[in-house]
Design a protein around this motif. Structure first.
Motif, mmCIF file in Angstrom:
data_model
loop_
_atom_site.group_PDB
_atom_site.id
_atom_site.type_symbol
_atom_site.label_atom_id
_atom_site.label_comp_id
_atom_site.label_asym_id
_atom_site.label_seq_id
_atom_site.Cartn_x
_atom_site.Cartn_y
_atom_site.Cartn_z
ATOM 1 N N ASP A 7 25.040 61.963 -22.416
ATOM 2 C CA ASP A 7 26.143 62.925 -22.392
ATOM 3 C C ASP A 7 27.441 62.306 -22.896
ATOM 4 O OD1 ASP A 7 24.493 64.882 -21.384
ATOM 5 O OD2 ASP A 7 25.139 64.625 -19.303
ATOM 6 N N ARG A 8 27.644 61.018 -22.610
ATOM 7 C CA ARG A 8 28.910 60.367 -22.992
ATOM 8 C C ARG A 8 28.818 59.457 -24.206
ATOM 9 N NH1 ARG A 8 31.601 57.095 -18.458
ATOM 10 N NH2 ARG A 8 29.621 55.985 -18.510
ATOM 11 N N LEU A 9 27.609 59.036 -24.577
ATOM 12 C CA LEU A 9 27.474 57.962 -25.558
ATOM 13 C C LEU A 9 26.507 58.284 -26.689
ATOM 14 C CD1 LEU A 9 26.970 55.014 -23.028
ATOM 15 C CD2 LEU A 9 29.128 55.747 -24.078
ATOM 16 N N LEU A 10 26.788 57.678 -27.832
ATOM 17 C CA LEU A 10 25.835 57.611 -28.938
ATOM 18 C C LEU A 10 25.472 56.141 -29.112
ATOM 19 C CD1 LEU A 10 27.540 59.873 -31.634
ATOM 20 C CD2 LEU A 10 25.583 60.448 -30.196
ATOM 21 N N ILE A 11 24.193 55.855 -29.247
ATOM 22 C CA ILE A 11 23.715 54.509 -29.553
ATOM 23 C C ILE A 11 23.310 54.573 -31.016
ATOM 24 C CG2 ILE A 11 22.132 52.669 -28.919
ATOM 25 C CD1 ILE A 11 23.959 53.839 -26.585
ATOM 26 N N ARG A 12 23.995 53.806 -31.852
ATOM 27 C CA ARG A 12 23.799 53.932 -33.291
ATOM 28 C C ARG A 12 23.897 52.576 -33.968
ATOM 29 N NH1 ARG A 12 28.570 52.798 -35.507
ATOM 30 N NH2 ARG A 12 30.502 53.360 -34.475
ATOM 31 N N ASP A 13 23.482 52.556 -35.221
ATOM 32 C CA ASP A 13 23.621 51.339 -36.007
ATOM 33 C C ASP A 13 25.098 50.997 -36.181
ATOM 34 O OD1 ASP A 13 20.864 51.010 -36.503
ATOM 35 O OD2 ASP A 13 20.948 52.321 -38.255
ATOM 36 N N TRP A 14 25.401 49.709 -36.184
ATOM 37 C CA TRP A 14 26.724 49.261 -36.599
ATOM 38 C C TRP A 14 26.825 49.512 -38.110
ATOM 39 C CZ3 TRP A 14 30.754 48.001 -33.684
ATOM 40 C CH2 TRP A 14 30.553 47.555 -32.380
ATOM 41 N N THR A 15 27.995 49.919 -38.585
ATOM 42 C CA THR A 15 28.183 50.206 -40.006
ATOM 43 C C THR A 15 29.103 49.156 -40.638
ATOM 44 O OG1 THR A 15 30.206 51.527 -39.782
ATOM 45 C CG2 THR A 15 28.084 52.673 -39.437
ATOM 46 N N ASP A 16 29.253 49.276 -41.948
ATOM 47 C CA ASP A 16 30.189 48.426 -42.693
ATOM 48 C C ASP A 16 31.575 49.053 -42.781
ATOM 49 O OD1 ASP A 16 28.296 46.443 -43.263
ATOM 50 O OD2 ASP A 16 27.534 47.590 -44.963
#
Length: 181
Positions: A7-16
């Motif tokens: 509900d509070r977070l997205l877990i995602r790839d780190w980007t450039d």
């Protein structure tokens, strides 16, 4: 790419992207973060190193096709990364060769600690991994890192003592969570 969400977070790839690279540098250039990660080795000292670090993470986890990695924890309300969550095979006594034991871990910016983000992000990647059939997941913590031990306990992990079979034989407080029956 989004790996998991709450509900509070997205877990995602780190980007450039500039915002992500600035945050990687801000987190991994801090002694108060790095002292708990292998004794502080890998401390970033130049903002340009952030892009190298993100690329190194990509290269390290590419063979796992998204199953394992070190990902950004982004808050939905601010749209900014506040730290990292990882899921990976624990490295053995040589500190390099992956074992069959799976580790969950977290690294948060000091300003983002105490909000439950580490627990929430770790829970999301643990649930995702348990869905693959993995039977247990470990968290390993350096002695004295009470906040990380508290996260492991909030996740429902059981403390199984100090173990030395991973990370080159370093003595680590070890917690385990078994797949619910």
């Amino acid at each position: 790419m989004t790996i998991a969400s709450t509900d509070r977070l997205l877990i995602r790839d780190w980007t450039d992207g500039p915002a992500d690279l600035a945050q990687v540098f801000d987190i991994y250039s801090r002694d108060e973060v790095m002292r708990w990660l292998g004794g502080g080795s890998g401390l970033l000292t130049d903002p340009a190193q952030a892009a190298e670090r993100v690329q190194a993470w990509r290269n390290r986890y590419a063979p796992y096709a998204g199953r394992y990695g070190l990902w950004a924890i982004e808050t939905r309300d601010a749209g900014q990364a506040v730290g990292s969550v990882l899921l990976k095979p624990l490295p053995g006594r040589d500190g390099v060769t992956p074992t069959d034991d799976i580790e969950v871990g977290w690294h948060l910016h000091p300003d983002s600690q105490g909000h439950g983000y580490a627990t929430e992000a770790a829970r999301a990647v643990i649930e995702r991994e348990f869905a693959t059939g993995t039977s247990q997941i470990y968290a390993v913590v350096m002695a004295g890192n009470e906040p990380s031990m508290a996260v492991a306990r909030r996740l429902g992990m059981t403390h199984v003592g100090v173990r030395t079979e991973w990370y080159g034989g370093e003595e680590l407080e070890t917690f385990v969570l078994r797949q619910p029956a």
